[in-house]
Design a protein around this motif. Structure first.
Motif, PDB file in Angstrom:
ATOM      1  N   LEU A 145       0.832  -1.204   0.000  1.00 27.78           N
ATOM      2  CA  LEU A 145       0.000   0.000   0.000  1.00 27.78           C
ATOM      3  C   LEU A 145       0.863   1.248   0.000  1.00 27.78           C
ATOM      4  O   LEU A 145       0.546   2.233  -0.692  1.00 27.78           O
ATOM      5  N   ALA A 146       1.950   1.227   0.773  1.00 25.31           N
ATOM      6  CA  ALA A 146       2.842   2.388   0.843  1.00 25.31           C
ATOM      7  C   ALA A 146       3.479   2.658  -0.512  1.00 25.31           C
ATOM      8  O   ALA A 146       3.595   3.825  -0.942  1.00 25.31           O
ATOM      9  N   GLN A 182     -14.898  -2.775   5.999  1.00 24.17           N
ATOM     10  CA  GLN A 182     -14.439  -2.800   7.380  1.00 24.17           C
ATOM     11  C   GLN A 182     -12.923  -2.696   7.507  1.00 24.17           C
ATOM     12  O   GLN A 182     -12.393  -2.784   8.614  1.00 24.17           O
ATOM     13  N   THR A 183     -12.228  -2.519   6.408  1.00 23.40           N
ATOM     14  CA  THR A 183     -10.765  -2.559   6.455  1.00 23.40           C
ATOM     15  C   THR A 183     -10.175  -1.421   7.280  1.00 23.40           C
ATOM     16  O   THR A 183     -10.591  -0.268   7.163  1.00 23.40           O
ATOM     17  N   GLY A 184      -9.190  -1.778   8.132  1.00 27.32           N
ATOM     18  CA  GLY A 184      -8.472  -0.768   8.892  1.00 27.32           C
ATOM     19  C   GLY A 184      -7.120  -0.449   8.293  1.00 27.32           C
ATOM     20  O   GLY A 184      -6.413   0.443   8.777  1.00 27.32           O
ATOM     21  N   MET A 185      -6.723  -1.170   7.232  1.00 27.45           N
ATOM     22  CA  MET A 185      -5.444  -0.903   6.565  1.00 27.45           C
ATOM     23  C   MET A 185      -5.662   0.070   5.415  1.00 27.45           C
ATOM     24  O   MET A 185      -6.287  -0.267   4.410  1.00 27.45           O
ATOM     25  N   ARG A 186      -5.131   1.259   5.589  1.00 27.87           N
ATOM     26  CA  ARG A 186      -5.307   2.316   4.596  1.00 27.87           C
ATOM     27  C   ARG A 186      -4.027   3.137   4.493  1.00 27.87           C
ATOM     28  O   ARG A 186      -3.384   3.394   5.504  1.00 27.87           O
ATOM     29  N   ALA A 187      -3.681   3.518   3.288  1.00 28.13           N
ATOM     30  CA  ALA A 187      -2.529   4.392   3.065  1.00 28.13           C
ATOM     31  C   ALA A 187      -3.059   5.749   2.594  1.00 28.13           C
ATOM     32  O   ALA A 187      -3.788   5.818   1.597  1.00 28.13           O
ATOM     33  N   ILE A 188      -2.682   6.804   3.327  1.00 27.98           N
ATOM     34  CA  ILE A 188      -3.275   8.125   3.115  1.00 27.98           C
ATOM     35  C   ILE A 188      -2.181   9.180   3.036  1.00 27.98           C
ATOM     36  O   ILE A 188      -1.286   9.221   3.891  1.00 27.98           O
ATOM     37  N   SER A 189      -2.260  10.038   2.036  1.00 32.40           N
ATOM     38  CA  SER A 189      -1.311  11.145   1.910  1.00 32.40           C
ATOM     39  C   SER A 189      -1.483  12.119   3.068  1.00 32.40           C
ATOM     40  O   SER A 189      -2.599  12.364   3.541  1.00 32.40           O
ATOM     41  N   ALA A 190      -0.368  12.706   3.501  1.00 32.23           N
ATOM     42  CA  ALA A 190      -0.423  13.703   4.576  1.00 32.23           C
ATOM     43  C   ALA A 190      -1.258  14.909   4.175  1.00 32.23           C
ATOM     44  O   ALA A 190      -1.806  15.606   5.033  1.00 32.23           O
ATOM     45  N   GLU A 191      -1.391  15.160   2.873  1.00 33.33           N
ATOM     46  CA  GLU A 191      -2.195  16.291   2.401  1.00 33.33           C
ATOM     47  C   GLU A 191      -3.666  16.125   2.754  1.00 33.33           C
ATOM     48  O   GLU A 191      -4.388  17.116   2.918  1.00 33.33           O
ATOM     49  N   HIS A 192      -4.112  14.887   2.879  1.00 37.72           N
ATOM     50  CA  HIS A 192      -5.522  14.638   3.196  1.00 37.72           C
ATOM     51  C   HIS A 192      -5.812  14.661   4.690  1.00 37.72           C
ATOM     52  O   HIS A 192      -6.980  14.765   5.092  1.00 37.72           O
ATOM     53  N   LEU A 193      -4.801  14.534   5.526  1.00 33.28           N
ATOM     54  CA  LEU A 193      -5.034  14.365   6.964  1.00 33.28           C
ATOM     55  C   LEU A 193      -5.801  15.516   7.606  1.00 33.28           C
ATOM     56  O   LEU A 193      -6.696  15.268   8.430  1.00 33.28           O
ATOM     57  N   PRO A 194      -5.500  16.801   7.280  1.00 27.12           N
ATOM     58  CA  PRO A 194      -6.305  17.878   7.885  1.00 27.12           C
ATOM     59  C   PRO A 194      -7.785  17.763   7.576  1.00 27.12           C
ATOM     60  O   PRO A 194      -8.636  18.092   8.415  1.00 27.12           O
ATOM     61  N   ARG A 195      -8.127  17.260   6.406  1.00 24.53           N
ATOM     62  CA  ARG A 195      -9.527  17.119   6.037  1.00 24.53           C
ATOM     63  C   ARG A 195     -10.174  15.952   6.776  1.00 24.53           C
ATOM     64  O   ARG A 195     -11.343  16.031   7.188  1.00 24.53           O
ATOM     65  N   PHE A 243     -10.071   6.620  -4.448  1.00 23.45           N
ATOM     66  CA  PHE A 243      -9.476   5.500  -3.733  1.00 23.45           C
ATOM     67  C   PHE A 243      -9.159   4.366  -4.693  1.00 23.45           C
ATOM     68  O   PHE A 243      -9.686   4.288  -5.795  1.00 23.45           O
ATOM     69  N   ARG A 244      -8.268   3.498  -4.245  1.00 21.82           N
ATOM     70  CA  ARG A 244      -7.926   2.295  -5.008  1.00 21.82           C
ATOM     71  C   ARG A 244      -7.888   1.127  -4.037  1.00 21.82           C
ATOM     72  O   ARG A 244      -7.314   1.226  -2.952  1.00 21.82           O
ATOM     73  N   GLU A 245      -8.494   0.011  -4.434  1.00 25.66           N
ATOM     74  CA  GLU A 245      -8.484  -1.184  -3.600  1.00 25.66           C
ATOM     75  C   GLU A 245      -7.269  -2.043  -3.938  1.00 25.66           C
ATOM     76  O   GLU A 245      -7.024  -2.360  -5.099  1.00 25.66           O
ATOM     77  N   ILE A 246      -6.522  -2.445  -2.884  1.00 27.33           N
ATOM     78  CA  ILE A 246      -5.353  -3.293  -3.038  1.00 27.33           C
ATOM     79  C   ILE A 246      -5.619  -4.601  -2.281  1.00 27.33           C
ATOM     80  O   ILE A 246      -5.814  -4.569  -1.062  1.00 27.33           O
ATOM     81  N   PRO A 247      -5.649  -5.743  -2.959  1.00 30.70           N
ATOM     82  CA  PRO A 247      -5.892  -7.012  -2.252  1.00 30.70           C
ATOM     83  C   PRO A 247      -4.790  -7.289  -1.222  1.00 30.70           C
ATOM     84  O   PRO A 247      -3.605  -7.098  -1.497  1.00 30.70           O
ATOM     85  N   ILE A 248      -5.204  -7.731  -0.031  1.00 27.81           N
ATOM     86  CA  ILE A 248      -4.256  -8.089   1.026  1.00 27.81           C
ATOM     87  C   ILE A 248      -4.612  -9.467   1.577  1.00 27.81           C
ATOM     88  O   ILE A 248      -5.704  -9.980   1.309  1.00 27.81           O
ATOM     89  N   GLU A 249      -3.698 -10.040   2.349  1.00 27.38           N
ATOM     90  CA  GLU A 249      -3.936 -11.352   2.936  1.00 27.38           C
ATOM     91  C   GLU A 249      -5.081 -11.275   3.946  1.00 27.38           C
ATOM     92  O   GLU A 249      -5.169 -10.326   4.731  1.00 27.38           O
ATOM     93  N   THR A 250      -5.939 -12.278   3.905  1.00 29.71           N
ATOM     94  CA  THR A 250      -7.070 -12.336   4.833  1.00 29.71           C
ATOM     95  C   THR A 250      -6.664 -13.148   6.052  1.00 29.71           C
ATOM     96  O   THR A 250      -6.429 -14.358   5.961  1.00 29.71           O
ATOM     97  N   VAL A 251      -6.561 -12.464   7.210  1.00 31.59           N
ATOM     98  CA  VAL A 251      -6.089 -13.118   8.431  1.00 31.59           C
ATOM     99  C   VAL A 251      -7.083 -12.863   9.560  1.00 31.59           C
ATOM    100  O   VAL A 251      -7.451 -11.710   9.828  1.00 31.59           O
ATOM    101  N   TYR A 252      -7.529 -13.933  10.209  1.00 36.20           N
ATOM    102  CA  TYR A 252      -8.356 -13.823  11.413  1.00 36.20           C
ATOM    103  C   TYR A 252      -7.744 -14.726  12.483  1.00 36.20           C
ATOM    104  O   TYR A 252      -7.787 -15.947  12.360  1.00 36.20           O
ATOM    105  N   ILE A 253      -7.131 -14.100  13.487  1.00 39.71           N
ATOM    106  CA  ILE A 253      -6.485 -14.843  14.561  1.00 39.71           C
ATOM    107  C   ILE A 253      -7.485 -15.085  15.688  1.00 39.71           C
ATOM    108  O   ILE A 253      -8.128 -14.150  16.173  1.00 39.71           O
ATOM    109  N   GLU A 254      -7.616 -16.339  16.107  1.00 40.80           N
ATOM    110  CA  GLU A 254      -8.509 -16.711  17.215  1.00 40.80           C
ATOM    111  C   GLU A 254      -9.929 -16.185  16.988  1.00 40.80           C
ATOM    112  O   GLU A 254     -10.578 -15.646  17.884  1.00 40.80           O
ATOM    113  N   ASN A 255     -10.384 -16.310  15.730  1.00 45.21           N
ATOM    114  CA  ASN A 255     -11.757 -15.909  15.371  1.00 45.21           C
ATOM    115  C   ASN A 255     -12.021 -14.434  15.692  1.00 45.21           C
ATOM    116  O   ASN A 255     -13.120 -14.037  16.058  1.00 45.21           O
TER     117      ASN A 255
END
Length: 365
Positions: free
Chosen positions: A105-106, A155-168, A194-206
């Motif tokens: 993502l980076a 529901q994804t919490g993994m996101r890559a965001i430019s610092a230019e967008h952070l104030p907004r 936005f662009r969707e990037i496939p990532i590994e699907t991991v669920y630890i201990e359900n």
């Protein structure tokens, strides 16, 4: 990766938090920012250990304020104290986001800094818990049908965001899990691609370490949609009441079509005043001028009213309904129009003005 920072909000973590920190550093990230969202003393050890890494900074909340506030705390810190940072990658602290995916993502963010990169999982894989699979399916459908946003992982919490967008993003409402959903809605209205990037699907201990509350957090996530539905139900009740009242008052009118038309127009004239005011203030929080939105709203209202009238007249005429049967037919026709009007009101009637810093990246919106 020297000008990118990994942001990890965390509450009462276990040793997996250290695995996250070390994994991100090993993946080439020079900076990791942890936000302790009010963890109790029994869970301070991972933060204290992480602070021993030169690449790691820890910010603390005195009490639990929510994941949304933790992300805002990180964004605010970067905007004020780390102006050298060009972008962030947000990950969860339970080691379910892999360092190699964060790096992917980076790398995409470096190539397309105006675009928000979303790490999306494959919910069809066998290890995904049923409640997560069903929750994402329902939310994705709602986003697509009512909000006009096509997302495979809401529901994804993994996101890559430019610092230019952070104030907004600091201005986006929400303090807990609903903040991440509100970010997606804000991106739509603000014109941030936005662009969707496939990532590994991991669920630890359900997914046992998640602090997501299915009742309270789901209610907040669906808040804007539930408000619209509630306002529409109330408006429909007003509309049906006056429609039924007028049908009764005009029961001796010879022309069936004229009777239905007068009842439809009269009822909609009353219910639309309530519906316009409620949606403008409570649901869409529009910053467009009242003159513009009211012209758009009543144009849509007239079109919807005529479709409703024609639909009711055709069905009543074909089936020969009388009395309350006409009200039942109208209820069915207007229910079909519900989803259409939500999308049109969000995208056109009460559409928020884009800020002067609107960025057109030409990728995907």
């Amino acid at each position: 990766m020297e000008q990118l920072m990994v942001v990890v909000p965390s509450l009462n973590p276990d040793d997996k938090l250290i695995q996250v920190v070390d994994g991100m550093i090993a993946a080439g990230f020079s900076y990791v920012l942890l936000v302790d969202d009010g963890s109790d003393k029994d869970h301070w050890k991972p933060f204290l250990e992480a602070e021993q890494r030169p690449a790691c900074t820890v910010l603390r909340h005195e009490k639990n304020l929510g994941k949304g506030r933790a992300l805002k705390t990180a964004f605010d810190y970067i905007c004020r104290e780390r102006r050298d940072i060009r972008g962030v990658v947000t990950v969860d602290g339970d080691n379910q986001h892999k360092p190699r995916d964060a790096r992917r993502l980076a790398e995409e963010l470096i190539k397309y800094p105006a675009v928000v990169m979303l790490g999306v999982r494959n919910f069809k894989e066998h290890q995904v818990p049923l409640h997560n699979r069903m929750g994402n399916m329902i939310t994705s459908l709602v986003f697509r049908m009512l909000c006009g946003i096509a997302l495979s992982d809401t529901q994804t919490g993994m996101r890559a965001i430019s610092a230019e967008h952070l104030p907004r993003f600091l201005e986006v409402a929400g303090e807990r899990f609903e903040y991440e959903t509100n970010m997606l809605l804000f991106m739509k209205t603000a014109g941030i691609h936005f662009r969707e990037i496939p990532i590994e699907t991991v669920y630890i201990e359900n997914n046992a370490t998640s602090h997501f509350n299915p009742l309270t957090d789901s209610a907040k996530i669906y808040g804007p949609i539930l408000k619209f539905a509630g306002g529409s139900v109330a408006s429909a009740g007003i509309d049906l009441f006056f429609f039924t009242l007028l049908i009764w008052a005009l029961q001796d009118m010879a022309s069936l079509n004229r009777q239905i038309l007068i009842a439809t127009v009269g009822a909609r004239a009353v219910s639309s005043l309530f519906n316009y005011t409620f949606n403008r203030r409570a649901v869409f929080s529009s910053n467009e001028s009242r003159r513009i939105t009211i012209v758009r709203y009543y144009f849509l209202c007239i079109v919807q009213m005529m479709i409703s009238y024609k639909g009711v007249a055709l069905l009543v005429g074909a089936a020969g309904f009388t009395g309350l049967g006409k009200t039942v037919v109208k209820l069915g026709v207007d229910s079909i129009l519900f989803a259409m009007t939500f999308h049109i009101q969000r995208e056109w009637v009460f559409k928020k003005k884009k800020s002067d810093s609107y960025i057109d990246s030409g990728v995907q919106q």
